[in-house]
Design an enzyme around this catalytic site. Structure first.
Site, short mmCIF file in Angstrom:
data_model
loop_
_atom_site.label_atom_id
_atom_site.label_comp_id
_atom_site.label_asym_id
_atom_site.label_seq_id
_atom_site.Cartn_x
_atom_site.Cartn_y
_atom_site.Cartn_z
CE1 TYR A 32 -47.32 1.30 9.63
CE2 TYR A 32 -48.11 0.78 11.83
CZ TYR A 32 -47.43 0.41 10.69
OH TYR A 32 -46.86 -0.84 10.59
CG HIS A 109 -44.60 -0.61 2.61
ND1 HIS A 109 -45.43 -1.63 3.03
CD2 HIS A 109 -43.90 -1.09 1.56
CE1 HIS A 109 -45.21 -2.69 2.28
NE2 HIS A 109 -44.30 -2.39 1.37
O1 LIG Z 1 -49.28 -3.25 8.25
C1 LIG Z 1 -48.21 -2.78 7.92
C2 LIG Z 1 -48.14 -1.45 7.34
C3 LIG Z 1 -47.03 -1.22 6.35
O2 LIG Z 1 -47.37 -1.79 5.10
C4 LIG Z 1 -46.89 0.31 6.14
O3 LIG Z 1 -47.80 0.89 5.55
O4 LIG Z 1 -45.91 0.91 6.59
C5 LIG Z 1 -45.71 -1.85 6.82
C6 LIG Z 1 -45.90 -3.32 7.12
O5 LIG Z 1 -44.67 -3.89 7.57
C7 LIG Z 1 -46.92 -3.50 8.21
O6 LIG Z 1 -47.16 -4.88 8.44
#
Ligand SMILES: O=C1C[C@@](O)(C(=O)O)C[C@@H](O)[C@@H]1O
Length: 165
Positions: A32, A109
């Site tokens: 992330y 995402h």
């Molecule tokens: O919590 C998240 C973050 C997310 O939404 C993303 O920002 O990439 C992707 C999701 O699969 C995960 O559960």
């Protein structure tokens, strides 16, 4: 997070973040990145000033609170950027709330959910979203806000006309 009420009739765009996203910057940085949600908010406030819109960023780990925010956005006619986090893959209830967002919904995402575990490939939200941004890191938030601001008729957006709008 901050509360920037629209006093002058400017478009308000809600940027809603679900579970564990308060830990952006510390949580799995290899997936992330190292930017925090506070950094994202600072960037979005600069962008909001540039575009002449009001942006309000919120995060919750409580599903009922998120659903309440979606209801409020639907009632107010506000467009929404939604990072549903894990609820993306589990929540019929959040999807049912999102159906009412007639002013536009961008599902966002940070990571490329399609390049990860199989269970992340299915989203309950995508079928009721205007569009999806995935895998562009936190920059996706700015792109999504630009799109919704443009769609709402504010200056500077990249998305003046949504496909099929
Ligand atoms: O919590 C998240 C973050 C997310 O939404 C993303 O920002 O990439 C992707 C999701 O699969 C995960 O559960």
């Amino acid at each position: 997070m901050s509360d920037h009420a629209a006093a002058d009739g400017a478009t308000t765009i809600l940027v809603l973040n679900g579970p564990n996203l308060g830990r952006l910057g510390r949580r799995q940085p290899e997936v992330y990145g190292s930017t925090t949600l506070a950094d994202v908010e600072a960037r979005l406030q600069r962008l909001a000033a540039e575009l002449g819109v009001v942006v309000e960023l919120r995060q919750t780990d409580a599903e009922h609170e998120m659903i309440g925010w979606v209801h409020a956005a639907a009632d107010a006619g506000w467009p929404v950027v939604l990072n549903p986090g894990g609820w993306t893959h589990t929540s019929v209830a959040l999807r049912d709330a999102c159906v009412e967002l007639s002013a536009g919904l961008v599902e966002l995402h940070v990571s490329n959910v399609h390049a990860r575990e199989d269970f992340r490939r299915h989203s309950y939200i995508t079928p009721v979203a205007t569009g999806v941004v995935a895998g562009l890191g936190v920059q996706g938030y700015e792109l999504a806000v630009r799109f919704l601001a443009g769609r709402a008729g504010s200056v500077g957006g990249v998305g003046g006309v949504a496909p099929g709008a």
